[in-house]
Write a protein that holds these residues in place. Sequence first.
Motif, PDB file in Angstrom:
ATOM      1  N   ILE A 240       0.850  -1.190   0.000  1.00 14.50           N
ATOM      2  CA  ILE A 240       0.000   0.000   0.000  1.00 14.50           C
ATOM      3  C   ILE A 240       0.885   1.239   0.000  1.00 14.50           C
ATOM      4  CG2 ILE A 240      -1.807  -1.219   1.277  1.00 14.50           C
ATOM      5  CD1 ILE A 240      -0.998   0.476   3.731  1.00 14.50           C
ATOM      6  N   SER A 241       0.267   2.378  -0.213  1.00 14.14           N
ATOM      7  CA  SER A 241       0.981   3.657  -0.151  1.00 14.14           C
ATOM      8  C   SER A 241       0.436   4.445   1.028  1.00 14.14           C
ATOM      9  CB  SER A 241       0.775   4.443  -1.456  1.00 14.14           C
ATOM     10  OG  SER A 241       1.332   5.745  -1.349  1.00 14.14           O
ATOM     11  N   LEU A 242       1.306   4.772   1.983  1.00 17.41           N
ATOM     12  CA  LEU A 242       0.919   5.575   3.141  1.00 17.41           C
ATOM     13  C   LEU A 242       1.754   6.839   3.152  1.00 17.41           C
ATOM     14  CD1 LEU A 242      -0.725   5.906   5.724  1.00 17.41           C
ATOM     15  CD2 LEU A 242       1.056   4.640   6.951  1.00 17.41           C
ATOM     16  N   ASN A 243       1.086   7.955   2.933  1.00 16.09           N
ATOM     17  CA  ASN A 243       1.773   9.253   2.839  1.00 16.09           C
ATOM     18  C   ASN A 243       2.881   9.204   1.795  1.00 16.09           C
ATOM     19  OD1 ASN A 243       0.106  10.374   4.857  1.00 16.09           O
ATOM     20  ND2 ASN A 243       1.396   9.433   6.440  1.00 16.09           N
ATOM     21  N   ARG A 244       2.537   8.571   0.650  1.00 12.45           N
ATOM     22  CA  ARG A 244       3.382   8.458  -0.547  1.00 12.45           C
ATOM     23  C   ARG A 244       4.618   7.577  -0.329  1.00 12.45           C
ATOM     24  NH1 ARG A 244       1.893  13.776  -0.159  1.00 12.45           N
ATOM     25  NH2 ARG A 244       0.427  14.535  -1.721  1.00 12.45           N
TER      26      ARG A 244
ATOM     27  N   HIS B 240      -6.315  18.837   3.636  1.00  7.30           N
ATOM     28  CA  HIS B 240      -5.505  18.044   2.721  1.00  7.30           C
ATOM     29  C   HIS B 240      -4.479  18.920   1.998  1.00  7.30           C
ATOM     30  CE1 HIS B 240      -9.024  19.445   0.450  1.00  7.30           C
ATOM     31  NE2 HIS B 240      -8.310  19.344  -0.647  1.00  7.30           N
ATOM     32  N   THR B 241      -3.949  19.890   2.739  1.00  2.00           N
ATOM     33  CA  THR B 241      -2.888  20.752   2.212  1.00  2.00           C
ATOM     34  C   THR B 241      -1.716  19.887   1.741  1.00  2.00           C
ATOM     35  OG1 THR B 241      -3.498  22.500   3.765  1.00  2.00           O
ATOM     36  CG2 THR B 241      -1.315  22.650   2.756  1.00  2.00           C
TER      37      THR B 241
ATOM     38  N   MET C 252      -8.448   9.657   2.785  1.00  4.06           N
ATOM     39  CA  MET C 252      -7.857  10.722   3.592  1.00  4.06           C
ATOM     40  C   MET C 252      -8.316  10.550   5.032  1.00  4.06           C
ATOM     41  SD  MET C 252      -8.204  14.132   1.220  1.00  4.06           S
ATOM     42  CE  MET C 252      -7.353  14.262  -0.355  1.00  4.06           C
ATOM     43  N   LEU C 253      -7.368  10.352   5.937  1.00  7.97           N
ATOM     44  CA  LEU C 253      -7.645  10.126   7.352  1.00  7.97           C
ATOM     45  C   LEU C 253      -7.226  11.356   8.157  1.00  7.97           C
ATOM     46  CD1 LEU C 253      -5.944   6.662   7.228  1.00  7.97           C
ATOM     47  CD2 LEU C 253      -8.361   6.904   7.711  1.00  7.97           C
ATOM     48  N   ALA C 254      -8.205  12.073   8.688  1.00  2.00           N
ATOM     49  CA  ALA C 254      -7.895  13.290   9.451  1.00  2.00           C
ATOM     50  C   ALA C 254      -7.252  12.925  10.784  1.00  2.00           C
ATOM     51  CB  ALA C 254      -9.167  14.099   9.687  1.00  2.00           C
ATOM     52  N   ARG C 255      -6.150  13.574  11.116  1.00  2.00           N
ATOM     53  CA  ARG C 255      -5.485  13.313  12.395  1.00  2.00           C
ATOM     54  C   ARG C 255      -6.123  14.096  13.533  1.00  2.00           C
ATOM     55  NH1 ARG C 255       0.908  11.982  12.395  1.00  2.00           N
ATOM     56  NH2 ARG C 255       0.894  10.393  10.771  1.00  2.00           N
ATOM     57  N   SER C 256      -6.670  15.256  13.227  1.00  2.00           N
ATOM     58  CA  SER C 256      -7.259  16.065  14.296  1.00  2.00           C
ATOM     59  C   SER C 256      -8.428  16.871  13.775  1.00  2.00           C
ATOM     60  CB  SER C 256      -6.206  17.011  14.892  1.00  2.00           C
ATOM     61  OG  SER C 256      -5.737  17.919  13.898  1.00  2.00           O
ATOM     62  N   GLY C 257      -9.270  17.281  14.706  1.00  2.44           N
ATOM     63  CA  GLY C 257     -10.413  18.128  14.409  1.00  2.44           C
ATOM     64  C   GLY C 257     -10.826  18.784  15.711  1.00  2.44           C
TER      65      GLY C 257
ATOM     66  N   THR D 250       2.584  17.454  13.201  1.00  2.00           N
ATOM     67  CA  THR D 250       2.505  18.520  12.196  1.00  2.00           C
ATOM     68  C   THR D 250       1.694  18.053  10.982  1.00  2.00           C
ATOM     69  OG1 THR D 250       4.607  17.765  11.254  1.00  2.00           O
ATOM     70  CG2 THR D 250       4.704  19.547  12.882  1.00  2.00           C
ATOM     71  N   ARG D 251       1.603  16.754  10.816  1.00  2.00           N
ATOM     72  CA  ARG D 251       0.812  16.216   9.711  1.00  2.00           C
ATOM     73  C   ARG D 251      -0.669  16.251  10.090  1.00  2.00           C
ATOM     74  NH1 ARG D 251       2.034  13.288   5.385  1.00  2.00           N
ATOM     75  NH2 ARG D 251       4.118  12.794   6.147  1.00  2.00           N
ATOM     76  N   LYS D 252      -1.473  16.886   9.271  1.00  2.00           N
ATOM     77  CA  LYS D 252      -2.898  17.039   9.564  1.00  2.00           C
ATOM     78  C   LYS D 252      -3.726  15.847   9.086  1.00  2.00           C
ATOM     79  CE  LYS D 252      -2.379  21.151  11.312  1.00  2.00           C
ATOM     80  NZ  LYS D 252      -2.547  21.369  12.778  1.00  2.00           N
ATOM     81  N   THR D 253      -3.293  15.238   7.988  1.00  2.48           N
ATOM     82  CA  THR D 253      -4.079  14.172   7.373  1.00  2.48           C
ATOM     83  C   THR D 253      -3.164  13.104   6.802  1.00  2.48           C
ATOM     84  OG1 THR D 253      -5.814  15.753   6.767  1.00  2.48           O
ATOM     85  CG2 THR D 253      -5.824  13.662   5.608  1.00  2.48           C
ATOM     86  N   ASP D 254      -3.524  11.840   7.005  1.00  6.61           N
ATOM     87  CA  ASP D 254      -2.798  10.729   6.395  1.00  6.61           C
ATOM     88  C   ASP D 254      -3.453  10.362   5.074  1.00  6.61           C
ATOM     89  OD1 ASP D 254      -0.741  10.064   8.377  1.00  6.61           O
ATOM     90  OD2 ASP D 254      -2.432   9.535   9.677  1.00  6.61           O
TER      91      ASP D 254
END
Length: 285
Positions: free
Chosen positions: A5-9, A64-65, A94-99, A110-114
């Motif tokens: 799989i590809s996780l964060n490229r 998703h910046t 797209m998996l949001a890390r925080s909200g 610092t990563r907002k989304t995986d």
Amino acid sequence: MHPVISLNRTMVEATKARVAAVSSATLYGRGVFTTLAVYNSKPFLWSKHWQRLAAHAAKLDIDHTGCTEKSVGDAVARLIAVNQVKDGRARVTMLARSGRDVWKAKLQSTRKTDLLIMTGDPHRVPQNGVSLAVSPYRVSTFSPLTGIKSLNYLDHVLSKEEARSRDFDEAVVLNERGEIVSATTANIFWSRNGTVHTPALSTGALAGITRECVIDIANKHFIPLVEGVYEMADLVDADEIFLTSSGIGVAPVTTFDFRRYAIEAESITNILRQAFAKLTNGMGS
């Protein structure tokens, strides 16, 4: 699912991939995804999938910046090559890390989304067509998630499992007003007296990419097509029924709640199915 799989490229074995345990995605399902078909080792209609994915991410306030149509598309293409996918499926999540979460880690990444990408073999439509039941579960048009392809997908899974427990492949889902919405994991179409019908998006139906493609094909073949609000009686009177999704393409329904439908060579379903197949076969040219 294929082994890599590809996780964060970054390419990684699926069994060794790790995401944050405490995140808005894992605790609350704040995430979006799209599943696209792969034909001749190329993602089908990627641009349309990206536009919907980005729009749905914005609606759920998922940052998703750094993810663009090109960068994510390139990551999809690399994974297709690594897993040597000729014909199959790819899922981009797209998996949001925080909200604005109740539970959150004190030390924020610092990563907002995986960004998670995986590939798999194509869904096989039964040779004798799809059997269709009526789901006992309803879609609520009042939900803020209506029409969004979010990680909150368990209701779809449970609806499909319930249909399969009765030996059906799929099920028609209604909304709280008794209007036809879709199948559990596909859009639904039917024809009556030469006119094709499909539920309008106002019923809670997902704006499927294959749905849009089939509507365009029908228009180009001068086949009358109406997007409207329908009740079960409209479907019961259908001459033909078929389902559409990226996973199954155009799939004829041959059994609906014990009614039988023949797959005729000159049927509207077959005309649209062949036109769609011609479109996807041209991916390698």
